[in-house]
Design a protein around this motif. Sequence first.
Motif, mmCIF file in Angstrom:
data_model
loop_
_atom_site.group_PDB
_atom_site.id
_atom_site.type_symbol
_atom_site.label_atom_id
_atom_site.label_comp_id
_atom_site.label_asym_id
_atom_site.label_seq_id
_atom_site.Cartn_x
_atom_site.Cartn_y
_atom_site.Cartn_z
ATOM 1 N N GLN A 170 -4.656 8.398 -5.430
ATOM 2 C CA GLN A 170 -3.346 8.561 -4.791
ATOM 3 C C GLN A 170 -2.370 7.458 -5.199
ATOM 4 O OE1 GLN A 170 -3.646 9.602 -0.502
ATOM 5 N NE2 GLN A 170 -5.866 9.538 -0.836
ATOM 6 N N LEU A 171 -2.526 6.955 -6.415
ATOM 7 C CA LEU A 171 -1.637 5.902 -6.914
ATOM 8 C C LEU A 171 -0.380 6.563 -7.476
ATOM 9 C CD1 LEU A 171 -4.336 3.632 -8.571
ATOM 10 C CD2 LEU A 171 -2.983 3.086 -6.542
ATOM 11 N N GLN A 172 0.475 7.004 -6.556
ATOM 12 C CA GLN A 172 1.633 7.806 -6.931
ATOM 13 C C GLN A 172 2.636 7.036 -7.784
ATOM 14 O OE1 GLN A 172 2.974 11.116 -6.119
ATOM 15 N NE2 GLN A 172 0.760 11.448 -6.068
ATOM 16 N N ARG A 173 2.825 5.759 -7.476
ATOM 17 C CA ARG A 173 3.821 4.997 -8.241
ATOM 18 C C ARG A 173 3.411 4.904 -9.708
ATOM 19 N NH1 ARG A 173 5.654 -0.499 -9.341
ATOM 20 N NH2 ARG A 173 3.699 -1.403 -8.667
ATOM 21 N N LEU A 174 2.130 4.599 -9.961
ATOM 22 C CA LEU A 174 1.647 4.531 -11.333
ATOM 23 C C LEU A 174 1.589 5.909 -11.972
ATOM 24 C CD1 LEU A 174 -1.230 1.887 -11.397
ATOM 25 C CD2 LEU A 174 1.004 1.761 -12.490
ATOM 26 N N GLU A 175 1.215 6.919 -11.188
ATOM 27 C CA GLU A 175 1.146 8.268 -11.737
ATOM 28 C C GLU A 175 2.527 8.736 -12.188
ATOM 29 O OE1 GLU A 175 -0.572 12.726 -10.638
ATOM 30 O OE2 GLU A 175 -0.544 11.165 -9.111
ATOM 31 N N GLN A 176 3.568 8.388 -11.416
ATOM 32 C CA GLN A 176 4.919 8.792 -11.802
ATOM 33 C C GLN A 176 5.434 7.977 -12.992
ATOM 34 O OE1 GLN A 176 6.622 11.512 -10.871
ATOM 35 N NE2 GLN A 176 4.634 11.916 -9.926
ATOM 36 N N ARG A 177 5.029 6.723 -13.090
ATOM 37 C CA ARG A 177 5.397 5.936 -14.279
ATOM 38 C C ARG A 177 4.792 6.572 -15.524
ATOM 39 N NH1 ARG A 177 4.690 -0.515 -14.276
ATOM 40 N NH2 ARG A 177 6.656 -0.301 -13.155
ATOM 41 N N LEU A 178 3.534 6.994 -15.427
ATOM 42 C CA LEU A 178 2.891 7.654 -16.561
ATOM 43 C C LEU A 178 3.535 9.009 -16.837
ATOM 44 C CD1 LEU A 178 0.590 7.368 -18.618
ATOM 45 C CD2 LEU A 178 -0.896 8.569 -16.995
ATOM 46 N N CYS B 148 0.839 -1.204 0.000
ATOM 47 C CA CYS B 148 0.000 0.000 0.000
ATOM 48 C C CYS B 148 0.872 1.251 0.000
ATOM 49 C CB CYS B 148 -0.921 0.005 1.217
ATOM 50 S SG CYS B 148 -2.274 -1.195 1.147
ATOM 51 N N ALA B 149 1.875 1.280 0.881
ATOM 52 C CA ALA B 149 2.755 2.444 0.955
ATOM 53 C C ALA B 149 3.507 2.634 -0.358
ATOM 54 C CB ALA B 149 3.736 2.287 2.118
ATOM 55 N N ASP B 150 3.879 1.540 -1.010
ATOM 56 C CA ASP B 150 4.584 1.621 -2.286
ATOM 57 C C ASP B 150 3.696 2.247 -3.362
ATOM 58 O OD1 ASP B 150 6.903 1.070 -3.898
ATOM 59 O OD2 ASP B 150 5.822 -0.596 -4.783
ATOM 60 N N GLU B 151 2.460 1.777 -3.454
ATOM 61 C CA GLU B 151 1.549 2.328 -4.462
ATOM 62 C C GLU B 151 1.223 3.792 -4.171
ATOM 63 O OE1 GLU B 151 0.863 0.918 -7.174
ATOM 64 O OE2 GLU B 151 1.455 -1.148 -6.737
ATOM 65 N N LEU B 152 1.192 4.156 -2.884
ATOM 66 C CA LEU B 152 0.878 5.529 -2.496
ATOM 67 C C LEU B 152 2.086 6.451 -2.555
ATOM 68 C CD1 LEU B 152 -1.410 4.663 0.547
ATOM 69 C CD2 LEU B 152 -2.165 5.763 -1.563
ATOM 70 N N GLY B 153 3.267 5.896 -2.845
ATOM 71 C CA GLY B 153 4.471 6.714 -2.909
ATOM 72 C C GLY B 153 4.873 7.262 -1.553
ATOM 73 N N GLN B 154 4.770 6.424 -0.514
ATOM 74 C CA GLN B 154 5.108 6.827 0.854
ATOM 75 C C GLN B 154 6.347 6.052 1.303
ATOM 76 O OE1 GLN B 154 1.553 6.135 3.179
ATOM 77 N NE2 GLN B 154 0.422 7.783 2.184
ATOM 78 N N PRO B 155 7.540 6.592 1.087
ATOM 79 C CA PRO B 155 8.757 5.819 1.360
ATOM 80 C C PRO B 155 8.984 5.488 2.826
ATOM 81 C CG PRO B 155 9.291 8.070 0.689
ATOM 82 C CD PRO B 155 7.823 7.900 0.474
ATOM 83 N N GLU B 156 8.583 6.360 3.746
ATOM 84 C CA GLU B 156 8.877 6.091 5.158
ATOM 85 C C GLU B 156 8.062 4.919 5.711
ATOM 86 O OE1 GLU B 156 8.639 9.665 7.416
ATOM 87 O OE2 GLU B 156 10.237 10.670 6.300
ATOM 88 N N PRO B 157 6.730 4.880 5.520
ATOM 89 C CA PRO B 157 5.990 3.682 5.977
ATOM 90 C C PRO B 157 6.442 2.405 5.278
ATOM 91 C CG PRO B 157 4.474 5.492 5.530
ATOM 92 C CD PRO B 157 5.813 5.920 5.017
ATOM 93 N N ARG B 158 6.801 2.525 4.005
ATOM 94 C CA ARG B 158 7.284 1.349 3.271
ATOM 95 C C ARG B 158 8.579 0.832 3.882
ATOM 96 N NH1 ARG B 158 8.365 2.989 -2.634
ATOM 97 N NH2 ARG B 158 10.121 3.988 -1.609
ATOM 98 N N ALA B 159 9.511 1.723 4.163
ATOM 99 C CA ALA B 159 10.782 1.316 4.772
ATOM 100 C C ALA B 159 10.565 0.736 6.167
ATOM 101 C CB ALA B 159 11.732 2.513 4.835
ATOM 102 N N ALA B 160 9.635 1.332 6.917
ATOM 103 C CA ALA B 160 9.357 0.820 8.267
ATOM 104 C C ALA B 160 8.785 -0.595 8.195
ATOM 105 C CB ALA B 160 8.387 1.754 8.977
#
Length: 460
Positions: A313-321, A158-170
């Motif tokens: 809020q799908l930041q990862r896909l939005e940045q790929r696009l 979820c954190a990865d798709e939302l582009g939230q590096p801190e929760p993902r790393a935690a």
Amino acid sequence: MPTLDTSAWARLWQAGRAALGDALRAGAPLGLAPPDQQALQRLWLLEAERLPHEAERLGRSAPLDDAALQHLVEARCAQMYDVPADALRHAQQALDTLQARDPQHPLCLHARFALGFAWLECGHPARALPLVQQLLREAHRDHLPLLQLDALHLLARCADELGQPEPRAAALAHAQALVAQCPEVAGLPAWDSLQRLAWRLALSQGPQPAPPGQGFASQALAALRTLVDGPREGLSTQLLALRQTALLRYLPRKWRLELAWLESSQGRGLPPWEPADDLYGLQAQVLAAGHRLRQGQALPELQALRSTLAARQLQRLEQRLALVQALATADADSLQAWLQHPAAEVLDLFWLAGPALPLLRSLQRLPATPPALLAGLQPLIERLLGPQAPPARRPPPADLTAREWQVLQLIGQQLSNEQIAHQLHLSLATVKTHINRLYAKLALGSRDQAVLRARQLQSS
């Protein structure tokens, strides 16, 4: 609520659950009422053995009397069969009923996991996040390490798709600590997925050793490593093996999309996708846009897609696009913004290596580009395609004209015919004529062979 007590259900997500599976497979008496043992067997097939077809077969012959448990089983089957909308409906019904009975029961926790997973795969990770955060606290409280790892995997995704590096790393760090405390969880598919995610994120720091994996996941990761680190000539063989595996086995859309992404990185066509408004349907639309870019084709109007990604809020896909659009318009400012975005992923540069390379090199000549960004830029370019030699500066190999040699070198940089025509100021028909002639002279039968021969000739 079934009469099966809390401690017996908890065994599904505690260390040492293999003994429970042995007893179920042997038909050993567990001191349970038959309906309870049937329900436990269905969830064992789903959660431990990953056999939804077996759970469904048993369900057809002996449906569960408890409606909440039946909804939970159907939710997990729907997730494994790529029907996230059905999974969402069944998981919500299961959670509503189980929560009213006993909000601390392990089955209620598992229903929360199923609902969070369904929200993610429906393309709404922000809705999944509070569910999985609550689940993580509850699984820790009740000492359910296997469910904890599932929750950490879902949280990281979820954190990865939302582009939230801190929760993902935690989540990744928490999973590492959990494996140290309970080594048994390292055998779960969720742990493989978390290791792949950590590997993918670490690529921005340079080539990484591949974590272990199983089956198709391991094959796909090996192909990703070849794409990043080389040798590239081995990638065609790996992709062929992946295609053969895909023909022999049922693969969920997650893996079929990864295979399509790898195929697209080599200029191969995409399979037809049924339109879907879920996470994987949106991924397929972004993938199709990038593939059109690689093929030198005009992009369709993408504003509606980008608005959908932003709204969810799908930041990862939005940045790929955003990367696809920056390369399509040759907009150095947009590329620069993409490189600095926390949700940008270095693997996407390898996917779009041909179109990306000229624009990446142009950034080195822009005074506005931050020095810190440029410091890592050249090694990245070298890893993408190797040191670039100016076209036709070396003498052409025997039998090739100077123009054919230029075209071959640009093929070696994985440029499309349209991009070669643009760079050399030629018509597309003229480029195709040069390619046909150099293929005949060098006895080449495919684009992959041409890429390999160009690099061999440049390094000789």
